[in-house]
Scaffold this motif. Structure first.
Motif, short mmCIF file in Angstrom:
data_model
loop_
_atom_site.label_atom_id
_atom_site.label_comp_id
_atom_site.label_asym_id
_atom_site.label_seq_id
_atom_site.Cartn_x
_atom_site.Cartn_y
_atom_site.Cartn_z
N ASP A 112 45.49 35.63 30.64
CA ASP A 112 44.65 37.04 30.85
C ASP A 112 43.69 36.99 31.21
OD1 ASP A 112 45.29 37.33 28.55
OD2 ASP A 112 43.81 35.88 27.23
N TRP A 113 43.22 35.71 32.57
CA TRP A 113 42.76 35.96 33.16
C TRP A 113 43.36 36.03 34.77
CZ3 TRP A 113 42.88 33.20 38.76
CH2 TRP A 113 41.59 33.21 39.17
N ILE A 114 44.32 35.54 34.24
CA ILE A 114 45.37 36.53 36.26
C ILE A 114 45.46 37.55 35.51
CG2 ILE A 114 47.24 36.55 37.02
CD1 ILE A 114 47.68 33.57 35.97
N LEU A 115 45.54 38.85 35.01
CA LEU A 115 45.71 40.20 33.91
C LEU A 115 44.46 41.14 34.87
CD1 LEU A 115 48.16 40.15 30.90
CD2 LEU A 115 48.20 40.86 33.33
N THR A 116 43.45 39.64 34.59
CA THR A 116 42.26 40.66 35.17
C THR A 116 42.39 40.75 36.86
OG1 THR A 116 41.08 38.74 35.59
CG2 THR A 116 40.53 40.04 32.79
N LEU A 117 42.60 40.52 37.25
CA LEU A 117 42.25 40.46 39.18
C LEU A 117 42.96 41.77 39.41
CD1 LEU A 117 44.04 37.09 40.22
CD2 LEU A 117 42.46 37.22 40.27
N PRO A 118 44.15 42.42 38.69
CA PRO A 118 44.41 43.98 39.53
C PRO A 118 43.41 44.68 39.11
CG PRO A 118 46.26 43.47 38.21
CD PRO A 118 45.29 42.01 38.02
N TYR A 121 40.79 43.45 41.70
CA TYR A 121 40.66 43.38 43.69
C TYR A 121 42.61 44.03 44.17
CZ TYR A 121 37.95 39.24 43.48
OH TYR A 121 36.99 38.10 42.66
N PRO A 122 41.90 45.69 43.48
CA PRO A 122 43.25 46.43 43.20
C PRO A 122 43.67 46.87 44.70
CG PRO A 122 41.00 47.58 43.26
CD PRO A 122 40.66 46.11 43.16
N ASN A 123 42.63 46.74 45.80
CA ASN A 123 43.74 46.37 47.03
C ASN A 123 44.56 45.60 47.30
OD1 ASN A 123 42.61 49.02 47.63
ND2 ASN A 123 40.58 48.37 48.22
N TYR A 124 44.71 43.88 46.51
CA TYR A 124 45.00 43.25 47.31
C TYR A 124 46.50 43.05 45.63
CZ TYR A 124 40.74 42.71 50.44
OH TYR A 124 40.23 42.86 50.91
N VAL A 125 45.82 42.97 44.62
CA VAL A 125 46.71 42.83 43.86
C VAL A 125 46.89 43.35 42.90
CG1 VAL A 125 46.43 41.31 42.23
CG2 VAL A 125 45.40 40.58 43.48
N GLN A 126 48.50 43.81 42.77
CA GLN A 126 49.22 44.91 42.11
C GLN A 126 49.51 44.16 39.94
OE1 GLN A 126 49.27 48.40 42.90
NE2 GLN A 126 47.81 46.76 44.75
N VAL A 127 50.26 45.03 39.88
CA VAL A 127 50.18 44.67 38.16
C VAL A 127 52.11 44.31 38.17
CG1 VAL A 127 50.45 45.75 36.16
CG2 VAL A 127 48.65 46.35 37.53
N TYR A 128 52.28 45.20 38.92
CA TYR A 128 54.02 44.61 39.24
C TYR A 128 53.77 43.20 39.19
CZ TYR A 128 54.27 45.36 43.99
OH TYR A 128 54.75 45.53 45.05
N GLN A 129 53.54 42.71 40.63
CA GLN A 129 53.11 41.59 41.12
C GLN A 129 52.57 40.17 40.37
OE1 GLN A 129 50.78 42.19 44.52
NE2 GLN A 129 52.05 42.77 46.10
N ILE A 130 52.05 40.77 39.13
CA ILE A 130 51.17 39.67 38.70
C ILE A 130 52.41 39.34 37.17
CG2 ILE A 130 49.76 38.99 36.53
CD1 ILE A 130 48.45 38.77 39.06
N HIS A 131 53.05 40.46 36.52
CA HIS A 131 54.31 40.25 36.08
C HIS A 131 55.30 39.58 35.71
CE1 HIS A 131 52.36 42.95 32.99
NE2 HIS A 131 52.10 43.45 33.25
#
Length: 359
Positions: A112-118, A121-131
């Motif tokens: 849950d915490w990792i999913l809040t990173l995009p 920090y939208p310029n550094y972390v993308q949703v597809y990278q997290i998945h």
């Protein structure tokens, strides 16, 4: 190239003492690689005998016979070991079960915490990278879980062997302590006459191994006890389990402290989040590690500290890969042995170098 190697070989191994030392090292290494598992109880007994030899010698100096001194010291060692296991094993087992049961909850909160990173920090972390990262981590966790379960079932067959060791090892320790001079004399008879360098390396390593084993046990007890008390006073969950892990982590220099920091930080973060309590705990844990590395280790292992940290890490990786736990435990003495052997060969009589080629 071959001539260069030949000249080096003649300089270093033309001395029979150097050749005998090399042969002994090769034979000992081959024996450990081929029959290491079979003679493991003997090696364990030798380690414990090294640990208990110091109090036995002190009691003998006070006037007791060696047999009585060995019996008293061994009985005290067994009593202390039983009390530690009776006191710690139930608590550690219960906390380990609770931690395993709560691991899915901890992992879900981490996800849950990792999913809040995009969003943060939208310029550094993308949703597809997290998945993608989550899918890879979940697959790894499944593989680790299967490995742990299979290892647990495979270890059930070793219970009978463990019961045998509980009887054989104390008996071997008693006889090693009681008849120490007899065994040393027997080993001396087996050695070749050309044993000047063997004796030199043997005397140097005998004192260092004994001091290392006693020092490592003392370090484990001090660091483990200090960590348990600190974690309990700060009301950290699984305090005893994590304290024991911190104590055992000193078996692996440098690497152990870095690895055990991960579960301590994860449990603290799961319990308190990023709060002042979390930072207080990490500061206290850092102080324990700093005191261990900068005060306790230099006091207990003055000889080992002379080895460069890079050599110690290489020794841990190399000997741990060869002999597992015992390779890691004896990484520093084995590295010191390599250093002593190199020193002995370097100090040997050199032959005159070959004359330079005429122009």
């Amino acid at each position: 190239m071959l001539s260069v190697f030949g000249r080096w070989y003649r300089r270093k191994f033309s001395d029979p003492d150097s050749a005998m030392l090399l042969i002994l090292l090769l034979l000992t290494t081959a024996m450990l690689l081929l029959w290491g598992e079979l003679i493991m109880p003997v090696l364990v007994a030798a380690v414990i005998a090294y640990l208990l030899d110091w109090p036995v010698c002190r009691l003998v100096n006070l006037g007791l016979s060696r047999s009585i001194a060995c019996t008293l010291v061994l009985l005290c060692f067994i009593a202390v070991t039983i009390m530690l296991f009776v006191g710690l094993v139930p608590i550690i087992t219960k906390q380990s079960i609770n931690l395993i049961q709560e691991t899915p909850v901890i992992w879900q909160q981490a996800q849950d915490w990792i999913l809040t990173l995009p969003d943060k920090y939208p310029n550094y972390v993308q949703v597809y990278q997290i998945h993608q990262m989550m899918e890879g981590l979940n697959e790894k966790l499944v593989d680790v879980g299967e490995t742990i379960i299979s290892a647990s079932f495979s270890n059930i067959a070793n219970v009978a062997a463990l019961l045998v060791y509980l009887i054989l090892v104390p008996l071997m320790v008693f006889f090693m302590l009681k008849d120490k001079l007899f065994f040393l004399a027997s080993i001396s008879k087996l050695l070749p006459k050309e044993r000047r360098l063997i004796s030199q390396v043997g005397h140097e390593m005998n004192a260092q191994v004994a001091n290392y084993i006693r020092g490592k046990v003392i370090e484990i007890l001090i660091v483990g006890s200090a960590s348990c008390v600190t974690f309990v006073l700060m009301d950290l969950r699984y305090a005893m389990l994590l304290g024991v892990l911190v104590g055992l982590s000193v078996l692996i220099p440098y690497i152990g402290a870095a690895v055990v920091t991960i579960p301590v930080a994860i449990v603290a973060m799961f319990q308190w989040g990023i709060s002042p309590e979390f930072w207080y705990l990490m500061i206290a844990y850092g102080i324990i590690q700093a005191l261990d590395g900068n005060l306790l280790v230099p006091l207990l292992f003055s000889e080992a500290v002379s080895l460069h940290p890079l050599y110690i890490i290489i020794a841990v990786l190399f000997f741990g890969g060869l002999w597992g736990f015992w390779g890691v435990f004896f990484a520093i003495p084995l590295a010191t042995l390599v250093k002593a052997v190199i020193t002995a060969w370097s100090g040997g009589p050199d032959l005159p170098s070959d004359p330079p080629l005429s122009e």
